[in-house]
Design an enzyme around this catalytic site. Structure first.
Site, short mmCIF file in Angstrom:
data_model
loop_
_atom_site.label_atom_id
_atom_site.label_comp_id
_atom_site.label_asym_id
_atom_site.label_seq_id
_atom_site.Cartn_x
_atom_site.Cartn_y
_atom_site.Cartn_z
N SER A 228 0.83 -1.19 0.00
CA SER A 228 0.00 0.00 0.00
C SER A 228 0.87 1.25 0.00
O SER A 228 1.75 1.37 -0.84
CB SER A 228 -0.95 -0.06 1.20
N LYS A 232 4.24 1.86 -2.32
CA LYS A 232 4.71 3.01 -3.11
C LYS A 232 6.17 3.29 -2.74
O LYS A 232 7.02 3.54 -3.61
CB LYS A 232 3.89 4.27 -2.81
N GLN A 274 -7.94 7.01 -6.71
CA GLN A 274 -7.03 8.03 -6.21
C GLN A 274 -6.27 8.68 -7.37
O GLN A 274 -5.81 8.01 -8.28
CB GLN A 274 -6.04 7.38 -5.24
N GLU A 282 -3.72 14.33 0.83
CA GLU A 282 -3.88 13.26 1.81
C GLU A 282 -2.62 13.03 2.62
O GLU A 282 -2.68 12.73 3.81
CB GLU A 282 -4.28 11.96 1.11
N TRP A 326 -10.15 2.20 -5.59
CA TRP A 326 -9.29 3.27 -5.09
C TRP A 326 -7.83 3.09 -5.53
O TRP A 326 -7.09 4.05 -5.72
CB TRP A 326 -9.39 3.34 -3.56
N HIS A 362 -7.31 -5.86 1.19
CA HIS A 362 -6.14 -5.05 0.89
C HIS A 362 -4.93 -5.55 1.70
O HIS A 362 -5.01 -5.70 2.92
CB HIS A 362 -6.45 -3.60 1.26
C1 MCU Z 1 -2.75 2.26 -1.44
O1 MCU Z 1 -2.09 3.05 -0.47
C2 MCU Z 1 -2.76 3.96 0.35
C3 MCU Z 1 -3.63 4.90 -0.45
O2 MCU Z 1 -2.82 5.60 -1.37
C4 MCU Z 1 -4.30 5.89 0.49
O3 MCU Z 1 -5.20 6.72 -0.22
C5 MCU Z 1 -5.04 5.20 1.60
O4 MCU Z 1 -5.43 6.15 2.53
O5 MCU Z 1 -4.18 4.33 2.25
C6 MCU Z 1 -3.60 3.31 1.45
C7 MCU Z 1 -2.78 2.49 2.41
O6 MCU Z 1 -1.64 2.80 2.65
O7 MCU Z 1 -3.44 1.51 3.05
C8 MCU Z 1 -2.75 0.85 4.05
#
Ligand code: MCU
Length: 415
Positions: A228, A232, A274, A282, A326, A362
């Protein structure tokens, strides 16, 4: 909210947070100014001006044409184009990656690696925990950004990097908080992910000072992974740190494996996904310099197929989820299969794979992706011969991605 429902599925135990740099210019035929990007500085590269002219381009920018129009025709030229792309991504999105500081020292005590860094009269220290398989090694290792989220392979060590300690990621106000900024100042241009990549490089610097018989880590077999937001970060670390052999971002979504241009189109088509415009409000993952470009993404000479391409010709496996809008599944699929063309042109198409599977929470790695993961781990960390020709999605019709709408360039066969 819908977002928080799936968000809380990841990072067990974590308190889920709510959701003008100058490019060093190069002179013709000279070595580009050193940055923290660890690839050896190539020579004789086309010149990148310090303030490139932005030209609107609704297609994913051509990996094989330099800013000045020169075509990449040889594998050797990729080192130059890679350096140019790194400079562009640092300028517009990531912020500047500082070079190796004047003093990096450290030690391993039991399973705790301590890293001490000094620069410009300031110092920081941080630690990373190493979890070893049984045996004497030296072992390949996965540097886990914020903890490991893929199933842990046997015979591989895990080095856990506390990325939040290096650069905070609580919200968009987090820029400037964390140890990186104690060293370089709160107004340094680096986004959190660039600061994390820098920290990972310092871990490798310290491991390089310890004999592998003592560290029990094989530095020629390093991977990086995270899920997530930390996925990145894993992609950015693998992009900027060439001592990493295998990069495994998991469900990194927009800002990771997704391309800004494709995500913008998905949102225009009514899919709640997103985008760059959302992401900078964010969190602090990107440089504050990126803010001015998020509503004019087509003007940027880069997108994230080129972020991934910085990993080439090293190995990259993109693990992704088709089930969460998302994350921008169409964007990740289109962006990463486009990135794969760079490896193909370099003659190593099967060093870069995409495995995109839905119907799971996720960051919950589904068992039907284990074969893809093992193929990459076994080849690039354990030296086995496996089939890593993996570009697959369980989404119908390429999730709507139509290549001709995004790719208006040819893939050369590089000599
Ligand atoms: C997928 O990673 C992120 C996403 O970019 C955000 O918008 C969300 O708030 O959190 C995701 C994440 O890190 O989930 C653990």
């Amino acid at each position: 909210t819908k977002l928080n429902d799936w968000y809380s599925q990841c990072l067990p135990g974590s308190s889920a947070p709510p959701p003008s740099t100058t490019i060093p210019s190069t002179t013709p035929g000279s070595t580009p100014t050193t940055t923290g990007d660890t690839s050896p500085a190539p020579t004789g590269c086309p010149t990148l001006p310090s303030n490139p002219t932005l030209r609107s381009n609704s297609f994913l920018p051509d990996p094989f044409t330099f800013y000045d129009g020169t075509k990449v025709t040889t594998k050797a030229q990729w080192a130059c184009r890679r350096e140019e792309i790194s400079q562009l991504l640092q300028k517009y999105e990531l912020g500047t990656l500082p070079p190796k500081p004047s003093s990096v020292t450290g030690s391993l005590s039991g399973t705790t690696l301590t890293v001490n860094v000094s620069e410009g009269g300031k110092s920081i220290s941080f630690t990373a925990g190493i979890s070893y398989p049984s045996g004497t090694g030296p072992f390949p290792a996965i540097i886990a950004v914020g903890g490991i989220s893929i199933p842990r392979p046997s015979n591989v060590a895990v080095i856990t990097f506390n990325n939040d300690d290096m650069a905070a990621q609580v919200n968009s106000g987090s820029h400037g908080q964390g140890k990186f900024f104690q060293l370089y100042g709160t107004s340094h241009s680096a986004g959190a992910m660039t600061a994390w990549a820098w920290g990972i490089s310092r871990i490798i610097d310290v491991l390089e000072t310890i004999p592998s018989s003592t560290s029990r880590i094989d530095l020629s077999k390093l991977a990086v992974s995270g899920c997530s937001r930390n996925g990145k970060g894993a992609l950015v670390a693998g992009a900027l740190e060439t001592r990493i052999a295998l990069t495994i971002p998991q469900e990194s979504g927009s800002g990771g494996g997704g391309c800004w241009r494709i995500s913008d189109k998905m949102l225009q088509n009514g899919i709640q996904t997103q985008t760059a415009s959302e992401i900078v409000g964010e969190n602090a993952w990107f440089s504050p310099n990126f803010n001015q470009y998020v509503n004019q993404i087509n003007n940027l000479p880069v997108d994230h197929h080129l972020l991934a391409a910085l990993v080439a010709p090293r190995a990259l496996l993109v693990i992704d989820n088709t089930g969460i809008d998302w994350l921008g599944p169409e964007s990740v699929w289109g962006c990463m299969t486009t990135a794969n063309k760079v490896w193909k042109a370099l003659g190593v198409g099967d060093s870069m794979g995409v495995s995109q599977v839905g119907n799971h929470n996720h960051c919950a790695f589904p068992s039907n992706e284990q074969g893809d993961l093992s193929a990459f781990i076994n080849k690039f960390l354990l030296g086995q011969s496996t089939n890593t020709n993996i570009l697959k999605t369980d989404g119908a019709n390429n999730l709507g991605f139509v290549e001709s709408q995004w790719v208006n360039w040819q893939v050369p066969t590089l000599s």
